[in-house]
Design an enzyme around this catalytic site. Structure first.
Site, PDB file in Angstrom:
ATOM      1  N   MET A  49       0.851  -1.192   0.000  1.00  0.00           N
ATOM      2  CA  MET A  49       0.000   0.000   0.000  1.00  0.00           C
ATOM      3  C   MET A  49       0.886   1.241   0.000  1.00  0.00           C
ATOM      4  O   MET A  49       0.448   2.338   0.351  1.00  0.00           O
ATOM      5  CB  MET A  49      -0.944  -0.011   1.205  1.00  0.00           C
ATOM      6  CG  MET A  49      -1.910  -1.195   1.159  1.00  0.00           C
ATOM      7  SD  MET A  49      -3.464  -0.919   2.009  1.00  0.00           S
ATOM      8  CE  MET A  49      -2.900  -0.622   3.659  1.00  0.00           C
ATOM      9  N   GLU A  54      11.817  -0.289   5.306  1.00  0.00           N
ATOM     10  CA  GLU A  54      12.786  -1.365   5.055  1.00  0.00           C
ATOM     11  C   GLU A  54      12.148  -2.756   5.027  1.00  0.00           C
ATOM     12  O   GLU A  54      12.689  -3.681   4.433  1.00  0.00           O
ATOM     13  CB  GLU A  54      13.913  -1.321   6.086  1.00  0.00           C
ATOM     14  CG  GLU A  54      14.914  -0.229   5.774  1.00  0.00           C
ATOM     15  CD  GLU A  54      15.961  -0.088   6.863  1.00  0.00           C
ATOM     16  OE1 GLU A  54      16.503  -1.113   7.315  1.00  0.00           O
ATOM     17  OE2 GLU A  54      16.205   1.056   7.278  1.00  0.00           O
ATOM     18  N   HIS A  56       9.262  -3.472   3.540  1.00  0.00           N
ATOM     19  CA  HIS A  56       8.888  -3.672   2.130  1.00  0.00           C
ATOM     20  C   HIS A  56      10.126  -3.944   1.283  1.00  0.00           C
ATOM     21  O   HIS A  56      10.115  -4.794   0.386  1.00  0.00           O
ATOM     22  CB  HIS A  56       8.216  -2.412   1.563  1.00  0.00           C
ATOM     23  CG  HIS A  56       6.926  -2.039   2.220  1.00  0.00           C
ATOM     24  ND1 HIS A  56       6.791  -0.937   3.018  1.00  0.00           N
ATOM     25  CD2 HIS A  56       5.699  -2.613   2.155  1.00  0.00           C
ATOM     26  CE1 HIS A  56       5.535  -0.830   3.435  1.00  0.00           C
ATOM     27  NE2 HIS A  56       4.852  -1.846   2.928  1.00  0.00           N
ATOM     28  N   GLN A  80     -10.300  -2.644   2.574  1.00  0.00           N
ATOM     29  CA  GLN A  80      -9.816  -3.288   3.802  1.00  0.00           C
ATOM     30  C   GLN A  80      -9.794  -2.326   4.988  1.00  0.00           C
ATOM     31  O   GLN A  80      -9.346  -2.695   6.075  1.00  0.00           O
ATOM     32  CB  GLN A  80      -8.444  -3.917   3.583  1.00  0.00           C
ATOM     33  CG  GLN A  80      -7.286  -2.955   3.368  1.00  0.00           C
ATOM     34  CD  GLN A  80      -6.010  -3.680   2.948  1.00  0.00           C
ATOM     35  OE1 GLN A  80      -5.875  -4.133   1.813  1.00  0.00           O
ATOM     36  NE2 GLN A  80      -5.076  -3.805   3.858  1.00  0.00           N
ATOM     37  N   GLY A 170       4.885  -9.873   4.533  1.00  0.00           N
ATOM     38  CA  GLY A 170       5.718  -9.754   5.734  1.00  0.00           C
ATOM     39  C   GLY A 170       5.113 -10.500   6.910  1.00  0.00           C
ATOM     40  O   GLY A 170       3.888 -10.518   7.091  1.00  0.00           O
ATOM     41  N   GLN A 171       5.972 -11.065   7.728  1.00  0.00           N
ATOM     42  CA  GLN A 171       5.531 -11.788   8.931  1.00  0.00           C
ATOM     43  C   GLN A 171       4.922 -10.832   9.960  1.00  0.00           C
ATOM     44  O   GLN A 171       4.180 -11.246  10.826  1.00  0.00           O
ATOM     45  CB  GLN A 171       6.736 -12.546   9.525  1.00  0.00           C
ATOM     46  CG  GLN A 171       6.506 -13.196  10.880  1.00  0.00           C
ATOM     47  CD  GLN A 171       5.437 -14.286  10.853  1.00  0.00           C
ATOM     48  OE1 GLN A 171       5.157 -14.883   9.802  1.00  0.00           O
ATOM     49  NE2 GLN A 171       4.822 -14.543  12.007  1.00  0.00           N
ATOM     50  N   ASP A 173       2.538  -8.893   9.598  1.00  0.00           N
ATOM     51  CA  ASP A 173       1.096  -9.099   9.463  1.00  0.00           C
ATOM     52  C   ASP A 173       0.842 -10.606   9.432  1.00  0.00           C
ATOM     53  O   ASP A 173       0.410 -11.168   8.416  1.00  0.00           O
ATOM     54  CB  ASP A 173       0.590  -8.422   8.189  1.00  0.00           C
ATOM     55  CG  ASP A 173       0.774  -6.920   8.259  1.00  0.00           C
ATOM     56  OD1 ASP A 173       0.208  -6.295   9.165  1.00  0.00           O
ATOM     57  OD2 ASP A 173       1.521  -6.368   7.427  1.00  0.00           O
TER      58      ASP A 173
HETATM   59  O1  PAF Z   1      -0.064  -5.624   3.766  1.00  0.00           O
HETATM   60  C1  PAF Z   1      -0.499  -4.717   3.002  1.00  0.00           C
HETATM   61  O2  PAF Z   1       0.154  -3.697   2.753  1.00  0.00           O
HETATM   62  C2  PAF Z   1      -1.884  -4.870   2.392  1.00  0.00           C
HETATM   63  O3  PAF Z   1      -2.760  -5.483   3.272  1.00  0.00           O
HETATM   64  C3  PAF Z   1      -1.854  -5.604   1.043  1.00  0.00           C
HETATM   65  C4  PAF Z   1      -1.382  -7.036   1.192  1.00  0.00           C
HETATM   66  C5  PAF Z   1      -0.956  -4.857   0.073  1.00  0.00           C
HETATM   67  C6  PAF Z   1      -3.270  -5.638   0.443  1.00  0.00           C
HETATM   68  O4  PAF Z   1      -3.763  -4.365   0.246  1.00  0.00           O
END
Ligand code: PAF
Length: 311
Positions: A49, A54, A56, A80, A170-171, A173
């Site tokens: 998003m 770091e 990402h 979401q 990523g872990q 989340d």
């Molecule tokens: O983790 C995120 O940034 C978002 O939930 C994702 C996976 C890009 C979906 O919008």
């Protein structure tokens, strides 16, 4: 596309570097990927998003190392976010994101408008049922299952649009990763989900785009989340007791005047509750509001090598 960097005095080329190409429509993205697909090249997808940190970048590096072509999506997905959540103020900086994506070797950045992904009349959603979406963040008193419906809908759409061989998450989340893995398994998406370790600031705070909401005092307090999780893991293993681990975590949070929304131990894959070490990976997950930010973090307690724990 190549960026040519010129010497400002002589005008001569100093260096050239490949710049991530930005595409805004599904058609453009599919057309850009078609020759690669025909040539049998592997495609890695990193859904984001934006407002990259770091964490990402570690996903982008993994995708770059393991695939011929790397696609990053950049889309703040409205479905979401709940009605009282931070959709409008979610941090955005596309220019910086494109620079970081380029530096990480991304080939294509898919950055569509909302109407491209949710045209008028869009009425279809993808929903993973059961415990995995109804507990922790999915509890109706928290973000609720609607949050994960939004995530799985957009991620399923991205999988259909990009057709990746591997998708990276990523872990940090952890629940999102478990939900996406379940969707991929249940709907037979032909791809591998790769979950990369949480990237932390030097003091332990998990990196998150939402950390920008923290005022300096809250930034200092926020480190209690990772301290609490470290204490939980250490005490659970030392005393062979999840309850002892959770108590140690509660003490750390209380010392920083943080009241958790939840602090729970669950099976890392199914998210079913667990009361003791089971011999399977156990997720200890925490969520808490610290000043203006709602933060989440987790640790996975792996079964001790060579021991069955309690099986
Ligand atoms: O983790 C995120 O940034 C978002 O939930 C994702 C996976 C890009 C979906 O919008």
């Amino acid at each position: 596309m190549d960026l040519i960097i010129l010497d400002s005095f002589s005008g001569e080329t100093v260096t050239t570097m490949a710049v991530a190409r930005v595409v805004r429509t599904i058609g453009e993205l599919r057309a850009a990927l078609l020759p690669h697909r025909r040539a049998g090249r592997t495609i890695g997808l990193v859904p984001t998003m934006g407002f990259l940190h770091e964490g990402h970048v570690s996903l982008l590096h993994a995708a770059r190392a393991e695939n011929d072509v790397v696609v990053m999506s950049l889309f703040v997905n409205p479905t979401q976010f709940g009605p009282n959540e931070d959709l409008d103020r979610y941090p955005r900086d596309e220019g910086r994101d494109l620079r970081l994506a380029t530096e990480a070797g991304v080939d294509l950045v898919f950055a569509p408008e909302v109407a491209e992904l949710y045209p008028d009349g869009a009425a279809t959603a993808v929903e993973v049922g059961g415990e995995v979406t109804s507990v922790l963040d999915g509890d109706p008193g928290r973000r609720g299952p609607g949050h994960f419906r939004g995530v799985t809908t957009i991620v399923a759409k991205l999988f259909n649009i990009v057709g990746p061989d591997v998708a990276y998450f990523g872990q940090k989340d952890a629940q999102q990763a478990a939900v996406i893995k379940r969707m991929v398994r249940d709907l037979d998406f032909p791809l591998r989900v790769s979950v990369m370790p949480t990237v932390r600031e030097e003091d332990g705070l998990a990196m998150s785009s939402r950390n920008v909401y923290l005022e300096p005092d809250d930034r200092l307090r926020a480190v209690a989340l990772s301290r609490a999780l470290a204490a939980a893991e250490q005490q659970a293993l030392a005393l062979d007791s999840l309850e002892a681990g959770l108590s140690a975590a509660r003490i750390e949070l209380a010392a920083a005047a943080i009241e958790p929304e939840y602090l729970e131990a669950r099976d890392a894959e199914t998210l079913e509750p667990v009361a003791e070490l089971t011999g399977r990976p156990i997720l200890i997950a925490v969520a808490a509001r610290v000043g203006g930010a709602r933060l989440i973090d987790n640790v996975v307690i792996e079964p001790l090598a060579g021991l069955d724990n309690h099986e």
